[in-house]
Design an enzyme around this catalytic site. Structure first.
Site, PDB file in Angstrom:
ATOM      1  N   LYS B  21      -8.402  -6.820 -11.722  1.00  0.00           N
ATOM      2  CA  LYS B  21      -9.104  -7.307 -10.709  1.00  0.00           C
ATOM      3  C   LYS B  21      -9.815  -6.451  -9.646  1.00  0.00           C
ATOM      4  O   LYS B  21     -10.020  -5.058  -9.223  1.00  0.00           O
ATOM      5  CB  LYS B  21      -8.237  -8.290  -9.556  1.00  0.00           C
ATOM      6  CG  LYS B  21      -8.131  -9.880 -10.090  1.00  0.00           C
ATOM      7  CD  LYS B  21      -6.653 -10.409  -9.349  1.00  0.00           C
ATOM      8  CE  LYS B  21      -6.614 -10.983  -9.782  1.00  0.00           C
ATOM      9  NZ  LYS B  21      -5.091 -12.135  -9.579  1.00  0.00           N
ATOM     10  N   ALA B  24     -13.392  -8.180  -2.732  1.00  0.00           N
ATOM     11  CA  ALA B  24     -14.480  -7.369  -1.772  1.00  0.00           C
ATOM     12  C   ALA B  24     -14.421  -6.261  -1.305  1.00  0.00           C
ATOM     13  O   ALA B  24     -14.888  -5.379  -0.831  1.00  0.00           O
ATOM     14  CB  ALA B  24     -14.836  -9.019  -0.680  1.00  0.00           C
ATOM     15  N   GLU B  25     -13.280  -6.120  -1.648  1.00  0.00           N
ATOM     16  CA  GLU B  25     -12.432  -5.259  -0.545  1.00  0.00           C
ATOM     17  C   GLU B  25     -12.585  -3.264  -1.883  1.00  0.00           C
ATOM     18  O   GLU B  25     -12.801  -2.215  -0.952  1.00  0.00           O
ATOM     19  CB  GLU B  25     -11.364  -4.874   0.096  1.00  0.00           C
ATOM     20  CG  GLU B  25     -10.893  -4.330   0.853  1.00  0.00           C
ATOM     21  CD  GLU B  25     -10.973  -4.165   1.988  1.00  0.00           C
ATOM     22  OE1 GLU B  25     -10.706  -2.470   3.318  1.00  0.00           O
ATOM     23  OE2 GLU B  25     -12.023  -4.611   2.409  1.00  0.00           O
ATOM     24  N   ALA B  26     -11.649  -3.807  -2.749  1.00  0.00           N
ATOM     25  CA  ALA B  26     -11.563  -2.864  -3.197  1.00  0.00           C
ATOM     26  C   ALA B  26     -11.302  -2.783  -4.969  1.00  0.00           C
ATOM     27  O   ALA B  26     -11.450  -4.369  -5.607  1.00  0.00           O
ATOM     28  CB  ALA B  26      -9.999  -2.640  -3.115  1.00  0.00           C
ATOM     29  N   VAL B  28      -8.924  -3.040  -8.225  1.00  0.00           N
ATOM     30  CA  VAL B  28      -7.297  -2.972  -9.577  1.00  0.00           C
ATOM     31  C   VAL B  28      -7.168  -2.328 -10.156  1.00  0.00           C
ATOM     32  O   VAL B  28      -7.614  -3.505 -10.997  1.00  0.00           O
ATOM     33  CB  VAL B  28      -6.841  -3.937  -8.505  1.00  0.00           C
ATOM     34  CG1 VAL B  28      -4.848  -3.106  -9.066  1.00  0.00           C
ATOM     35  CG2 VAL B  28      -6.294  -4.263  -7.187  1.00  0.00           C
ATOM     36  N   LYS B  41      -5.184   1.215  -6.773  1.00  0.00           N
ATOM     37  CA  LYS B  41      -6.162   0.397  -5.818  1.00  0.00           C
ATOM     38  C   LYS B  41      -7.107   1.690  -5.291  1.00  0.00           C
ATOM     39  O   LYS B  41      -6.989   2.013  -4.588  1.00  0.00           O
ATOM     40  CB  LYS B  41      -5.175  -0.076  -4.361  1.00  0.00           C
ATOM     41  CG  LYS B  41      -6.137  -0.884  -3.804  1.00  0.00           C
ATOM     42  CD  LYS B  41      -4.898  -1.594  -3.141  1.00  0.00           C
ATOM     43  CE  LYS B  41      -6.068  -2.947  -2.107  1.00  0.00           C
ATOM     44  NZ  LYS B  41      -5.086  -3.134  -1.123  1.00  0.00           N
ATOM     45  N   ASP B 142      -1.840 -10.627   5.565  1.00  0.00           N
ATOM     46  CA  ASP B 142      -2.797 -12.064   4.122  1.00  0.00           C
ATOM     47  C   ASP B 142      -1.878 -11.977   3.435  1.00  0.00           C
ATOM     48  O   ASP B 142      -1.490 -12.095   1.908  1.00  0.00           O
ATOM     49  CB  ASP B 142      -3.430 -10.189   3.702  1.00  0.00           C
ATOM     50  CG  ASP B 142      -4.578 -11.600   2.555  1.00  0.00           C
ATOM     51  OD1 ASP B 142      -4.686 -12.442   2.113  1.00  0.00           O
ATOM     52  OD2 ASP B 142      -5.138 -11.232   1.336  1.00  0.00           O
TER      53      ASP B 142
END
Lengths: 175, 235
Positions: B21, B24-26, B28, B41, B142
């Site tokens: 995946k 926006a942040e990382a 995986v 990650k 989250d």
């Protein structure tokens, strides 16, 4: 009987572990390691839960070496340091390193070529009986490990002791 | 030269791993690490941020994630084991929960007729786990049903509930923060799973029963419902 694992992150770097019981010359071995005659880390197996724990420490040591971020002077002392949950180097050696009176020792080597010659050299130095590395789990001093890593009872309900130990080793530089 | 080559060990490793995946942040990934199935990650560089700020934020979030995972583990909450953290490439290597599915998929795949009654034990479990997490002052940040995994135990025992993705988590004892945490879950829960209001009430009830400090949190939750996630900043 030994266990060799090539580090996935660092192709060409292999980690070999060997376990010896009924060791009679622990003091002499330790002296050799201090003088650099043994190219390996000598670990007190009663503080180990599983060979995986050593792999985690060795992988982290090679990574620190590559990034120039080692906290100790050599790759092998770094492995011993990485096993400890604290950032105190001398304490790490006291707890996880081999001591003069020990009757069992786990040897860790990091190498890139074929290991057979290295193994033969090392086995010749140790006066003791080599046993399969997996037997390290039968030597574990569970009470001491739990106390040193501060593993709570609740934590043991949800995961294994190995999980708890590995997590603390991996996270120790941010605690 | 040698230095440069070795610095790229992790990017090199990830380039051959299976990308699961990208957010926006990382990113995986799935890979084998030290012989075990592992999830990596990697927080990548954001080109739109000043490099110094980017480095600082990314570093802090990586550290925060590791800290929260460890804190949860200590409290006996099932979270993936951290195997290794690299602060140069901002990558976290975590245990893969093999044979698990998300709570989201679990709810979606259950027949609508049984959706409320059959899923009640699950809702109660979620409530209890979140209560324990909040009692440790960990705010997840989250909470969604996609960030919860279910792994069936051996011989079809009660399945184990894992919390994942502590990337936005932080430590706080404020009922306000815990209330917002639950509010975020409520929003996500009811929008991904329509007509499950009763089920979510069950979850809250078991949260309230299990948490030592729940009354203040539930009161805050009611307040947050009226005004939304952000505090009003009028004046």
């Amino acid at each position: 009987m030994h266990l060799t694992h090539e580090l996935e992150l660092f192709p060409g770097h292999k980690v070999t572990q060997m376990l010896f019981k009924e060791v009679k010359n622990a003091a002499e071995l330790r002296q050799c390691a201090v003088e650099g005659k043994i190219n390996g880390a000598l670990i007190n197996p009663t503080m180990l839960v599983n060979p995986f724990q050593v792999l985690v420490a060795a992988n982290k040591a090679v990574n620190s070496q590559n990034n120039g971020k080692m906290k100790t002077r050599s790759l092998y002392s770094e492995i011993i340091f990485n096993l400890s949950p604290t950032n105190n180097i001398s304490e790490a050696f006291k707890r996880f390193g081999c001591s003069d009176g020990d009757d069992s020792v786990l040897v860790v080597l990091i190498h890139n070529e074929d290991e057979s010659q290295l193994l033969a050299d090392l086995t010749a130095r140790v006066s003791g009986r080599q046993v399969p590395v997996e037997e390290v789990s039968s030597l574990t001093d569970h009470a001491k490990v739990k106390k040193l890593y501060k593993v709570t009872q609740e934590e043991e309900k949800s995961g294994t002791l190995l999980d708890a130990v590995v997590c603390r080793m991996a996270a120790k530089d941010v605690m | 030269m040698a230095q440069e080559k070795s610095m790229a060990a992790i990017p090199e490793f990830l380039s051959k791993a299976e990308l699961l995946k990208q957010g926006a942040e990382a990113r995986v990934y799935r890979a084998r690490f030290l012989g075990r199935p592992t999830i990596v990650k990697e927080r990548f560089r954001k080109q739109y941020r000043h490099p110094l700020l980017d480095e600082k934020l990314t570093h802090r979030r990586t550290v925060q994630e590791v800290r929260s995972v460890l804190r949860c583990r200590r409290a006996g909450i099932s979270v993936p084991v951290v195997y290794f953290v690299d602060y140069t490439s901002h990558s976290i290597f975590l245990e893969e929960i093999v044979g698990s599915s998300t709570v989201r998929d679990h709810i979606v795949s259950s027949p609508p007729s049984a959706r409320c009654e059959g899923l009640e034990p699950l809702a109660e479990r979620v409530g209890q786990v979140l209560a324990r997490m909040h009692d440790e002052d960990v705010i997840h940040g989250d909470l969604t049903t996609s960030n919860m995994l279910l792994r069936c135990g051996p011989e079809d025992e009660v399945s184990e509930l894992f919390l994942i993705d502590f990337g936005l988590s932080y430590i706080s004892a404020l009922p306000e923060d815990k209330g917002v945490d639950l509010y975020v879950l409520e929003k996500a829960f009811l929008s991904t799973h329509p007509h499950t209001e009763a089920l979510f009430q069950r979850l809250l009830k078991s949260y309230a029963a299990a948490s030592k400090k729940s009354s203040a949190v539930i009161k805050k939750l009611e307040e947050v419902r009226l005004r939304g996630r952000k505090r009003s900043m009028v004046g």
